[in-house]
Design an enzyme around this catalytic site. Structure first.
Site, mmCIF file in Angstrom:
data_model
loop_
_atom_site.group_PDB
_atom_site.id
_atom_site.type_symbol
_atom_site.label_atom_id
_atom_site.label_comp_id
_atom_site.label_asym_id
_atom_site.label_seq_id
_atom_site.Cartn_x
_atom_site.Cartn_y
_atom_site.Cartn_z
ATOM 1 N N GLY A 55 0.854 -1.189 0.000
ATOM 2 C CA GLY A 55 0.000 0.000 0.000
ATOM 3 C C GLY A 55 0.880 1.225 0.000
ATOM 4 O O GLY A 55 2.077 1.139 0.293
ATOM 5 N N CYS A 82 5.328 -6.132 1.730
ATOM 6 C CA CYS A 82 5.660 -4.707 1.671
ATOM 7 C C CYS A 82 4.946 -3.930 2.788
ATOM 8 O O CYS A 82 5.259 -4.127 3.957
ATOM 9 C CB CYS A 82 5.365 -4.150 0.281
ATOM 10 N N TYR A 83 3.951 -3.095 2.456
ATOM 11 C CA TYR A 83 3.238 -2.385 3.528
ATOM 12 C C TYR A 83 2.671 -3.375 4.538
ATOM 13 O O TYR A 83 2.719 -3.147 5.757
ATOM 14 C CB TYR A 83 2.104 -1.542 2.926
ATOM 15 N N HIS A 169 8.150 -7.679 -3.354
ATOM 16 C CA HIS A 169 6.869 -8.080 -3.973
ATOM 17 C C HIS A 169 7.006 -9.415 -4.710
ATOM 18 O O HIS A 169 7.356 -9.435 -5.887
ATOM 19 C CB HIS A 169 6.412 -6.997 -4.960
ATOM 20 N N GLU A 171 4.731 -11.163 -5.895
ATOM 21 C CA GLU A 171 3.685 -11.302 -6.915
ATOM 22 C C GLU A 171 4.099 -10.743 -8.268
ATOM 23 O O GLU A 171 3.491 -11.032 -9.294
ATOM 24 C CB GLU A 171 2.390 -10.624 -6.432
ATOM 25 N N ASP A 227 -15.469 -12.707 -22.708
ATOM 26 C CA ASP A 227 -16.261 -12.942 -21.503
ATOM 27 C C ASP A 227 -17.692 -13.358 -21.825
ATOM 28 O O ASP A 227 -18.184 -14.355 -21.300
ATOM 29 C CB ASP A 227 -16.272 -11.680 -20.614
ATOM 30 N N LYS A 370 -9.213 -12.867 -15.920
ATOM 31 C CA LYS A 370 -9.275 -13.041 -17.377
ATOM 32 C C LYS A 370 -8.607 -14.340 -17.838
ATOM 33 O O LYS A 370 -9.142 -15.068 -18.671
ATOM 34 C CB LYS A 370 -8.593 -11.845 -18.041
#
Ligand code: XMP
Length: 514
Positions: A55, A82-83, A169, A171, A227, A370
């Site tokens: 964040g 992180c945050y 991070h 991710e 979609d 997605k």
């Protein structure tokens, strides 16, 4: 659905959706919730683990996002990123302060391979750092398990309490072994078995739709995009011709697209459903005549869609359910999950519910990212070219023609775009570029063709690479490919005598032109 759940508690970080996607890549289902979510609600969901995201704030400032200490005493494994890592330390009695050296970018991290977070991870690994603050002292009971040259606490753990903190991070793809770390957390530390798989999701969803719909009537607005196509096929597999799909050809589709959609979903296609194609091209061109202001064009196209759909829905009469192709990022970005600001009210079938007489909405893809929608599509046997279709905006070519839209300009941009796409595919670049298309500038200029002076339009070619469509860089296309496209467009598309390549990033540009 009885599933293992990991909760991603969102503290406003830009990578929150990425965290959730990576967890799902480990075959573990997860959902994003705001840090404002009540602890009782969190407990009631019985998560196997909780991940606190990054964040933009400093956790030691008074009004920064926080969470009560009790969270860390639930006995549920928690990973702070992180945050989230700093907050964990701050709340539990460690020290977080402004770092003497700001770390940003790819950074070498030395890890302790004895930590369960780093099982199978190299002792010396590249990670993505992005922080002003750092943990100068871990909270009592924590042991430091990674550091960098400038960051004494790049990761810390309290094994007894099952609490883990990572300053970087995992991710982000730049963290080379990040997925392994997240896998270690959700599969080994939280003990998730990895039951989240697309084949069982599809099977289960079909079963649930069948039970929910009974012998009811279902209506779906089909755009031909990924979609709505995947949603329609899922419904068709569940309830066959109790489903009616309405496909509005607004004359702003790519070349031959209307026929392609009809070939898949129409009476000669493989699926059992009622397919209604409305050829509304003329109607749209009439409405758009003389209009050049972008927002007004978008509005007209959107409103006209609702009018056309409404007329068709009236002919069909009352239906029990309306299908929407909402996907998880729409839910998160609409502010319904997570902490992200409302970026856009999701525009899948914006405004539709009001104009149709129905009882309930079915959103079979509401929990999918997605890439998971695509996997579900492949799982159900939808052709690859449809499943991997590029994103195409609802207002279609209407926002790729600068200024007034006319049938002739639509023809120009359709033909130029078809050539561009064909050459990109011939060059083997179609799977590597995020989004690419031709647009028609409203500019005419002087040229010479044969011995004749011309005064024709300029076509702009756009190609961007992007992870999230919020930011994008123009793609590097080999010069000879661009030249071939240019030469074919000028030779084959009447009305064009100049071709530009758009180098603009987003921001400051947008991906589309209007
Ligand atoms: P921009 O132009 O905002 O586009 O940088 C970002 C992504 O969103 C798509 N886009 C739209 N999609 N309705 C849609 O369904 C719209 O009105 C719309 N406008 C832009 C665009 O193609 C790109 O992928």
């Amino acid at each position: 659905m009885d599933k293992e759940l990991v909760i991603v508690l969102d503290f406003g970080g830009q990578y929150n959706q990425l965290v959730a996607r990576r967890v799902r890549e480990c075959n573990v289902y997860c959902e994003i919730y705001s840090y404002r979510t009540d602890i009782e609600k969190l407990k009631s969901m019985k998560p196997k683990g909780i991940i606190l995201t990054g964040g933009p704030n400093s956790c030691y400032e008074a009004d920064s996002p926080t969470y009560q200490r009790e969270l860390f005493e639930l006995g549920i494994p928690i990973l702070g990123l992180c945050y989230g890592a700093q907050l964990m330390m701050h709340v539990l009695g460690g020290k977080v302060e402004k770092a003497p050296v700001r770390e940003y970018g790819k950074t070498e991290v030395l890890t302790d391979s004895a930590s369960p977070l780093f099982t199978g991870v190299s002792e010396n690994t590249i990670c993505w750092m992005s922080h002003f603050d750092y943990i100068s002292k871990p909270a009592p009971g924590f042991q430091v398990v990674a550091h960098t040259a400038d960051c004494p606490v790049a990761a810390a753990q309290n094994l007894e309490s099952q609490l883990f903190a990572i300053q970087f991070h995992p991710e982000v793809l730049h963290t080379q072994e990040g997925t392994k770390m997240l896998y270690n957390f959700v599969r080994n530390i939280c003990g998730c078995a990895g039951t989240w798989r697309m084949d069982s999701f599809v099977e289960q969803s079909i079963q649930e739709i069948r039970e929910k719909v009974g012998d009811g009537k279902v209506l779906c607005a089909l755009s031909g995009g990924v979609d709505s196509s995947v949603a329609a096929v899922m419904l068709s597999k569940a309830i066959g011709n109790q489903l009616t799909c309405v496909f509005v050809d607004h004359g702003l589709l790519r070349k031959n697209e209307g026929d392609e959609v009809e070939a898949v979903f129409g009476p000669d296609g493989p699926y059992e459903l009622n397919f209604i194609r409305v050829n509304a091209q003329e109607r749209y061109y009439n409405k758009l005549a003389g209009v050049s202001e972008p927002e007004q064009k978008r509005k007209i196209i959107g409103e006209e869609f609702i009018r056309v759909f409404e007329e068709e829905a009236k002919k069909i009469g009352a239906v029990d359910f309306l299908v929407q192709g909402t996907i998880y990022p729409d839910v998160v970005e609409s502010g319904l999950g997570g902490e992200s600001a409302v970026i856009k009210s999701h525009h899948n079938v914006g405004g539709l519910p009001d104009c149709v007489d129905f009882k309930e909405i079915i959103e079979p893809l509401r929990n999918l990212f997605k890439d998971e929608v695509r996997k579900a599509g492949l799982e159900m046997g939808i052709p690859e070219n449809l499943v991997f279709r590029q994103p195409f905006p609802g207002p279609g070519l209407g926002i790729r023609i600068i200024g007034e839209v006319t049938a002739d300009k639509v023809r120009i941009v359709q033909d130029a775009d078809a050539i561009y796409r064909e050459e990109i595919a011939n060059a083997g670049l179609d799977k590597t570029i995020g989004q690419y298309f031709a647009a028609l500038t409203n500019m005419r200029s002087v040229g010479v063709m044969g011995d004749e002076r011309t005064y024709d339009y300029a076509v702009a070619l756009r190609a961007v690479n992007t992870v999230d469509f919020m930011t994008a860089e123009s793609a590097e296309i080999p010069f000879e490919v661009l030249q071939r496209v240019m030469s074919r467009i000028i030779n084959e598309v009447r009305g064009v005598n100049r071709v530009f390549y758009d180098l603009t990033s987003k921001p400051p540009g947008t991906i589309e032109f209007e």
